[in-house]
Scaffold this motif. Structure first.
Motif, PDB file in Angstrom:
ATOM      1  N   ASP A   1      89.591  13.972  37.516  1.00  0.00           N
ATOM      2  CA  ASP A   1      90.914  13.932  36.894  1.00  0.00           C
ATOM      3  C   ASP A   1      90.734  13.797  35.387  1.00  0.00           C
ATOM      4  O   ASP A   1      89.962  12.937  34.916  1.00  0.00           O
ATOM      5  N   VAL A   2      91.452  14.636  34.637  1.00  0.00           N
ATOM      6  CA  VAL A   2      91.338  14.639  33.185  1.00  0.00           C
ATOM      7  C   VAL A   2      92.720  14.453  32.576  1.00  0.00           C
ATOM      8  O   VAL A   2      93.682  15.149  32.962  1.00  0.00           O
ATOM      9  N   SER A   3      92.821  13.505  31.638  1.00  0.00           N
ATOM     10  CA  SER A   3      94.039  13.313  30.851  1.00  0.00           C
ATOM     11  C   SER A   3      93.655  13.413  29.387  1.00  0.00           C
ATOM     12  O   SER A   3      92.663  12.799  28.955  1.00  0.00           O
TER      13      SER A   3
ATOM     14  N   GLU B   1      93.098  11.409  22.230  1.00  0.00           N
ATOM     15  CA  GLU B   1      92.411  10.588  23.227  1.00  0.00           C
ATOM     16  C   GLU B   1      92.188  11.420  24.487  1.00  0.00           C
ATOM     17  O   GLU B   1      92.936  12.366  24.768  1.00  0.00           O
ATOM     18  N   ILE B   2      91.142  11.042  25.214  1.00  0.00           N
ATOM     19  CA  ILE B   2      90.825  11.730  26.457  1.00  0.00           C
ATOM     20  C   ILE B   2      90.306  10.715  27.469  1.00  0.00           C
ATOM     21  O   ILE B   2      89.626   9.754  27.105  1.00  0.00           O
ATOM     22  N   GLN B   3      90.669  10.917  28.719  1.00  0.00           N
ATOM     23  CA  GLN B   3      90.200  10.065  29.808  1.00  0.00           C
ATOM     24  C   GLN B   3      89.780  10.938  30.974  1.00  0.00           C
ATOM     25  O   GLN B   3      90.512  11.846  31.381  1.00  0.00           O
ATOM     26  N   ILE B   4      88.585  10.680  31.512  1.00  0.00           N
ATOM     27  CA  ILE B   4      88.043  11.448  32.634  1.00  0.00           C
ATOM     28  C   ILE B   4      87.657  10.492  33.749  1.00  0.00           C
ATOM     29  O   ILE B   4      86.912   9.532  33.524  1.00  0.00           O
ATOM     30  N   SER B   5      88.182  10.739  34.931  1.00  0.00           N
ATOM     31  CA  SER B   5      87.835   9.949  36.102  1.00  0.00           C
ATOM     32  C   SER B   5      87.117  10.850  37.092  1.00  0.00           C
ATOM     33  O   SER B   5      87.646  11.902  37.482  1.00  0.00           O
ATOM     34  N   MET B   6      85.920  10.442  37.506  1.00  0.00           N
ATOM     35  CA  MET B   6      85.089  11.289  38.380  1.00  0.00           C
ATOM     36  C   MET B   6      84.645  10.508  39.614  1.00  0.00           C
ATOM     37  O   MET B   6      84.340   9.313  39.529  1.00  0.00           O
ATOM     38  N   ARG B   7      84.606  11.216  40.719  1.00  0.00           N
ATOM     39  CA  ARG B   7      84.089  10.677  41.979  1.00  0.00           C
ATOM     40  C   ARG B   7      83.031  11.657  42.503  1.00  0.00           C
ATOM     41  O   ARG B   7      83.258  12.399  43.471  1.00  0.00           O
ATOM     42  N   PRO B   8      81.840  11.664  41.849  1.00  0.00           N
ATOM     43  CA  PRO B   8      80.829  12.690  42.151  1.00  0.00           C
ATOM     44  C   PRO B   8      80.138  12.509  43.490  1.00  0.00           C
ATOM     45  O   PRO B   8      79.549  13.459  44.008  1.00  0.00           O
ATOM     46  N   ALA B   9      80.163  11.301  44.040  1.00  0.00           N
ATOM     47  CA  ALA B   9      79.479  11.047  45.310  1.00  0.00           C
ATOM     48  C   ALA B   9      80.241   9.979  46.067  1.00  0.00           C
ATOM     49  O   ALA B   9      81.054   9.235  45.494  1.00  0.00           O
ATOM     50  N   GLN B  10      79.984   9.904  47.377  1.00  0.00           N
ATOM     51  CA  GLN B  10      80.647   8.920  48.211  1.00  0.00           C
ATOM     52  C   GLN B  10      80.388   7.504  47.674  1.00  0.00           C
ATOM     53  O   GLN B  10      79.241   7.085  47.505  1.00  0.00           O
TER      54      GLN B  10
ATOM     55  N   ASN C   1      84.477   6.329  35.196  1.00  0.00           N
ATOM     56  CA  ASN C   1      85.611   6.524  34.293  1.00  0.00           C
ATOM     57  C   ASN C   1      85.110   6.546  32.861  1.00  0.00           C
ATOM     58  O   ASN C   1      84.384   5.623  32.429  1.00  0.00           O
ATOM     59  N   LEU C   2      85.493   7.591  32.131  1.00  0.00           N
ATOM     60  CA  LEU C   2      85.123   7.740  30.722  1.00  0.00           C
ATOM     61  C   LEU C   2      86.395   7.900  29.898  1.00  0.00           C
ATOM     62  O   LEU C   2      87.314   8.624  30.302  1.00  0.00           O
ATOM     63  N   ALA C   3      86.461   7.239  28.757  1.00  0.00           N
ATOM     64  CA  ALA C   3      87.628   7.362  27.890  1.00  0.00           C
ATOM     65  C   ALA C   3      87.180   7.241  26.441  1.00  0.00           C
ATOM     66  O   ALA C   3      86.235   6.493  26.126  1.00  0.00           O
ATOM     67  N   GLY C   4      87.829   7.979  25.572  1.00  0.00           N
ATOM     68  CA  GLY C   4      87.513   7.912  24.152  1.00  0.00           C
ATOM     69  C   GLY C   4      88.712   8.290  23.319  1.00  0.00           C
ATOM     70  O   GLY C   4      89.622   8.993  23.781  1.00  0.00           O
TER      71      GLY C   4
END
Length: 588
Positions: A391-393, A433-442, A447-450
């Motif tokens: 998810d990217v905002s 600003e940007i926020q990235i939420s990732m679920r790459p594996a079980q 969560n990354l934000a800057g």
């Protein structure tokens, strides 16, 4: 420690009770003696009762309160800057004190023999009622009363000398009432309503300054100075909001609010009763009236108001600030499906003006700051990718300020340069600003934000730390770092059928900024990177969990706030490395 309990009382009545407390020992150490400070003792509780006498009526009664018995934080000395070096003894004692910034987050200093334990408390009662007038229209009433009391001692110089010890006693009570109608008709959702509030604030501050270098400006030693203020405000507002579904994917929003506020202020710098401050102001009054040819008037007396007005007469200052404004917001949102949305908003808002609570030997120093106006522009998007695993905002913004309220300074005939809120005629903020939420594996979530922020003063002439008039155009707004970033990772590993291990960390970066106007070197706040770690074990359904955690585990040395009031520049350090264990459980 915290907990809550909730449940039904009857078919129409239910409740929720919650409470929490935070307790911790001293974390600060004196730079000059064997003494510690910094205990935490905070209590908070809330009670809510919901009554639903029918399907169309709902009433919620809420009471919440907290009490803070923690110590006030002591400051670190960043710089020693005597206001009056001609006061040889006081200057020598001051310059003998250690500069403690950067040594360790724990190292600071404060006056001995003073109780720094707060006795602050707050309580609030609120009633929310909702009545469905029709299937599409609801009437909502929100009534609240709040009461806050402050009782504490603060060392504002960061040394064991009594350069500036402040005892602020304050009381604030606030009542508000809001009525609004909400409803929908076809593609339109709307709100209309009004609000009224009344606020009363009284404050008494005692300043102990016997070792300040400027404690005898006319030869009379000053030990104490008092400040008393009383501010009363009434605010009226009317508002409306509507969301229009232009199509199934496109929604337009429009909102408007009219606000009218009236503030009445009375206050003065008061002699503590020993006659020293009254005598000092009497000398200034005598000299000024003689030089300007002014007639005799009320003179400063022991225990009474000593602030001098435009005619250099002593007495209480009375003033009034009446303001009104129209704020608004408009925007468009385009969301063709649940995986993509883009929006654009333009809004205008205001921050109300206020009177200062400062030592003022002259009544003009009590002049208020006027309301701050902000026009904000923002565009952004939210996107879901990779089957909702990413998810990217993202957003870009521009804020146009008029009369922004900032911590400035003013010249006082007795105390030289003192802090005071001031209006900056024009300033702006641009960034993204940007926020990235990732679920790459079980079990793994990242969560990354800057953000990037460029906050500039465009037009403002004010006073710097040394009392000089300076043009601050094209300088950075205080306390605004250009770069900020956060990275958080959480990994959960199943253990058996019902339990799991969790491991996580948070890395936070805040870029450099400055606490003072004009990027004064002594007000520099260094950039910092903080690392927090956590690990836990518990039930997958959350019924119980135990985890160990550490904050600022790398012992980063940094300060959150810097100020200069008199002879020293002090900073308030962030917490050093802190570790703990938390246990949570749920009962049914």
């Amino acid at each position: 420690m915290k907990g809550h309990v909730s449940g039904p009382i009857s078919d129409t009545l239910s409740y929720r009770v919650s409470a929490q407390t935070t307790q911790a020992g001293d974390w600060q150490k004196s730079a000059t003696r064997d003494a510690t400070l910094g205990q935490t003792s905070f209590y908070q509780g809330r009670v809510q009762v919901l009554w639903q006498p029918s399907e169309t009526m709902r009433f919620t009664v809420m009471a919440n309160a907290w009490q803070d018995r923690s110590d006030t934080q002591a400051g670190q000395v960043n710089a020693l800057v005597p206001q009056n070096p001609l006061n040889v003894d006081a200057t020598a004692a001051l310059l003998a004190q250690p500069v403690t910034v950067g040594r360790n987050n724990r190292i600071a200093d404060w006056d001995p023999g003073v109780d720094y334990r707060n006795n602050n408390r707050f309580y609030q009662f609120a009633l929310r009622g909702e009545v469905d007038l029709t299937q599409t229209i609801t009437l909502t009433s929100i009534t609240s009363y709040s009461n806050y009391r402050q009782r504490e001692n603060r060392d504002i110089d960061g040394t064991p000398l009594q350069v500036l010890l402040v005892t602020p006693y304050g009381d604030l009570e606030s009542f508000s009432q809001e009525l609004r109608l909400t409803g929908h008709s076809g593609p339109v959702k709307w709100i209309v309503g009004g609000n009224y509030s009344r606020d009363i604030g009284t404050e008494f501050q005692r300043y102990a300054i016997r070792q300040q270098t400027n404690n005898a400006p006319v030869g009379i030693p000053l030990l104490l100075a008092d400040l008393t203020t009383d501010t009363r405000a009434r605010t009226y507002a009317a508002f409306a909001n509507a969301d229009f579904e232009l199509t199934s994917a496109l929604t337009a929003t429009g909102a408007i609010r009219y606000t009218r506020s009236n503030r009445n202020f009375t206050g003065c710098m008061r002699d503590s009763g020993d006659g020293a401050l009254a005598g000092t102001l009497a000398v200034i009054q005598f000299v000024a009236k003689g030089a300007l040819g002014l007639p005799p008037g009320p003179v400063p007396l022991p225990g009474n108001c000593a602030t001098l007005d435009d005619n250099y007469d002593a007495g209480l200052t009375n003033d009034r600030l009446s303001e009104s404004n129209v704020s608004w917001r408009t925007g468009l949102k385009f969301a063709p499906d649940r995986d993509f949305m883009v929006y654009a908003n333009v809004s205008r808002g205001y921050k109300s003006g206020q009177f200062p609570t400062i030592l003022a030997s002259r009544s003009f120093s009590f002049q208020p700051v006027t309301q701050e106006k902000l026009t904000a522009y923002e565009v952004g998007t939210k996107i879901s990718l990779a089957d909702h695993k990413v998810d990217v905002s993202a957003a870009a913004f521009y804020y146009d300020y008029r009369n922004k309220q900032v911590r400035g300074r003013y010249l006082d005939p007795i105390f030289f340069t003192l802090e005071k809120l001031d209006n900056v005629p024009k300033s702006d903020v641009a960034g993204g600003e940007i926020q990235i939420s990732m679920r790459p594996a079980q079990g793994l979530t990242v969560n990354l934000a800057g953000s990037y922020t460029d906050a500039k003063i465009r037009k403002y002439v004010g006073i710097d730390q040394l009392g000089a008039s300076v043009d601050f155009a094209n300088t950075q707004i205080p306390f605004t770092s250009k770069w900020q970033a956060v990275a958080d990772a959480d990994y959960r590993i199943p253990v058996g059928a019902d339990h799991e291990i969790s491991i996580g960390s948070t890395l936070t970066y805040t870029g450099k900024s400055n606490a003072f106007l004009g990027a004064d070197p002594v007000g520099a706040l260094k950039g910092r990177t903080l690392l927090d770690l956590r690990a836990g074990y518990g039930a997958q359904d959350g019924s119980w969990q135990v985890f160990a955690w550490g904050r600022n585990v790398t012992e980063a040395r940094y300060q959150n706030f810097i100020l200069r009031v008199t002879d020293t520049v002090i900073g308030y350090a962030g917490r050093p490395a802190t570790y703990g264990v938390t246990l949570t459980t749920k009962f049914k």
